[in-house]
Scaffold this motif. Structure first.
Motif, PDB file in Angstrom:
ATOM      1  N   LYS A  83      61.939  36.240  34.917  1.00  0.00           N
ATOM      2  CA  LYS A  83      62.599  35.000  34.898  1.00  0.00           C
ATOM      3  C   LYS A  83      62.024  34.592  36.028  1.00  0.00           C
ATOM      4  CE  LYS A  83      66.757  35.952  32.648  1.00  0.00           C
ATOM      5  NZ  LYS A  83      66.100  37.306  32.683  1.00  0.00           N
ATOM      6  N   SER A  84      63.249  35.191  37.039  1.00  0.00           N
ATOM      7  CA  SER A  84      63.038  34.921  38.437  1.00  0.00           C
ATOM      8  C   SER A  84      62.652  34.787  39.413  1.00  0.00           C
ATOM      9  CB  SER A  84      64.442  35.488  39.107  1.00  0.00           C
ATOM     10  OG  SER A  84      66.146  35.152  38.610  1.00  0.00           O
TER      11      SER A  84
ATOM     12  N   PHE B 223      59.727  31.834  37.947  1.00  0.00           N
ATOM     13  CA  PHE B 223      60.898  30.703  38.692  1.00  0.00           C
ATOM     14  C   PHE B 223      59.961  30.332  40.092  1.00  0.00           C
ATOM     15  CE2 PHE B 223      64.234  28.314  36.662  1.00  0.00           C
ATOM     16  CZ  PHE B 223      63.511  28.714  35.257  1.00  0.00           C
TER      17      PHE B 223
ATOM     18  N   ARG C 139      65.517  22.638  41.606  1.00  0.00           N
ATOM     19  CA  ARG C 139      66.451  23.447  40.762  1.00  0.00           C
ATOM     20  C   ARG C 139      67.935  23.851  40.929  1.00  0.00           C
ATOM     21  NH1 ARG C 139      63.701  29.448  42.529  1.00  0.00           N
ATOM     22  NH2 ARG C 139      65.001  30.751  41.495  1.00  0.00           N
TER      23      ARG C 139
ATOM     24  N   PHE D 223      70.359  26.614  40.967  1.00  0.00           N
ATOM     25  CA  PHE D 223      70.852  27.846  40.796  1.00  0.00           C
ATOM     26  C   PHE D 223      71.948  28.269  39.890  1.00  0.00           C
ATOM     27  CE2 PHE D 223      68.143  26.842  44.898  1.00  0.00           C
ATOM     28  CZ  PHE D 223      67.342  27.883  44.725  1.00  0.00           C
ATOM     29  N   GLN D 224      71.454  29.279  39.673  1.00  0.00           N
ATOM     30  CA  GLN D 224      73.009  29.998  38.631  1.00  0.00           C
ATOM     31  C   GLN D 224      74.145  29.682  39.543  1.00  0.00           C
ATOM     32  OE1 GLN D 224      72.710  33.791  37.550  1.00  0.00           O
ATOM     33  NE2 GLN D 224      74.852  34.235  37.506  1.00  0.00           N
TER      34      GLN D 224
ATOM     35  N   ASP E  70      67.639  27.593  36.531  1.00  0.00           N
ATOM     36  CA  ASP E  70      68.320  28.922  37.097  1.00  0.00           C
ATOM     37  C   ASP E  70      69.443  30.028  36.399  1.00  0.00           C
ATOM     38  OD1 ASP E  70      67.333  31.957  37.666  1.00  0.00           O
ATOM     39  OD2 ASP E  70      66.805  31.635  39.594  1.00  0.00           O
TER      40      ASP E  70
ATOM     41  N   ILE F 151      66.404  28.651  32.042  1.00  0.00           N
ATOM     42  CA  ILE F 151      66.367  29.970  32.364  1.00  0.00           C
ATOM     43  C   ILE F 151      67.972  30.383  31.337  1.00  0.00           C
ATOM     44  CG2 ILE F 151      67.470  32.601  32.969  1.00  0.00           C
ATOM     45  CD1 ILE F 151      64.961  32.290  35.113  1.00  0.00           C
TER      46      ILE F 151
END
Length: 256
Positions: free
Chosen positions: A48-49, A52, A87, A89-90, A176, A208
């Protein structure tokens, strides 16, 4: 349908040991059309990452091509792609500059893809607009416009990252696991805001998530990755018929 991004035979090979190459992306073919909101599922190591990172240019492909808006950007540097791709991010800390104020962060986002300068006049002119945007979130962010972003709560900072990523309507928005570090209530609030921003601005998005309920609830398309390959790609009508037990079964089968 108008393709926004196309990956053809996207492959990334890494060396796991002296003589142990491993495909972390294995000849992936993916077309993302304008207006798609695609949720992406997969276990640890599914790719997944890496997917990206290949899209943003953080990671170069071993072979294959990445095309954005009809233009080949396979070898385009990450900072050049950032003019078209946003993007979130987490980690809430990754989307903002901690020592800059909320409004200063938003001014930077307003000039995404351009030469970045801070001009007091521009900040003053946009202050009301920034505050109005923050007030729409409903978590009190508008009361912290002159506070450093590093002083915000995780939920506020992630909401700010989302606003910044969508202010100038990117060609492609990448989320993400952007709710993974938040408590359940804050995560639900952020997902509601996310869906609103995507729908209101007619954004094209790839998200994701590790929350299967979110994968079913949001978006018009669902992708399941396993070992660097797309094992499941469901479009709107197929996705609408999918239930949580169905998805759990698909997920378990790919893990066997």
């Amino acid at each position: 349908m108008t393709p926004v991004l196309t990956i053809q035979n996207g492959t990334k090979i890494i060396q796991n040991g002296v003589d142990e190459p491993r495909n972390i992306l294995n000849k992936i073919n993916l077309t993302i059309n304008k207006g798609d909101f695609i949720t992406v599922l997969g276990g640890n190591g599914a790719g997944k990452s890496t997917l990206f990172n290949a899209i943003t240019g953080t990671l170069s492909l071993s072979s294959g091509t990445v095309t954005l808006g009809g233009n080949d950007m396979t070898h385009l540097r990450e900072e050049k792609r950032a003019a078209y791709i946003s993007r979130v991010f987490q980690d809430p800390k990754m989307g903002t500059a901690p020592r800059m104020t909320v409004e200063e962060n938003m001014l930077l986002a307003l000039h995404r893809g351009k030469k970045r300068t801070l001009k007091k006049r521009e900040l003053k002119e946009n202050r009301d607009y920034f505050k109005e945007l923050c007030a729409q979130i409903g978590n009190g962010l508008e009361r912290h416009m002159t506070s450093p972003a590093g002083n915000l709560s995780g939920g506020q900072r992630q909401a700010l990252s989302l606003l910044m990523a969508t202010m100038t309507k990117p060609d492609l928005l990448l989320l993400d696991e952007h709710t993974a570090a938040l408590d359940p209530k804050t995560a639900r609030q952020l997902m509601t805001l996310t869906n609103e921003r995507i729908q209101e601005n007619q954004l094209t998005c790839l998200m994701i998530t590790h929350r299967m309920e979110d994968a079913l609830t949001y978006g018009n398309r669902l992708i399941l990755l396993e070992k660097g390959e797309i094992k499941l790609d469901l479009h709107a009508q197929e996705k609408a018929k999918l239930t949580l037990p169905d998805l759990l079964l698909f997920f378990e089968e790919t893990e066997d």
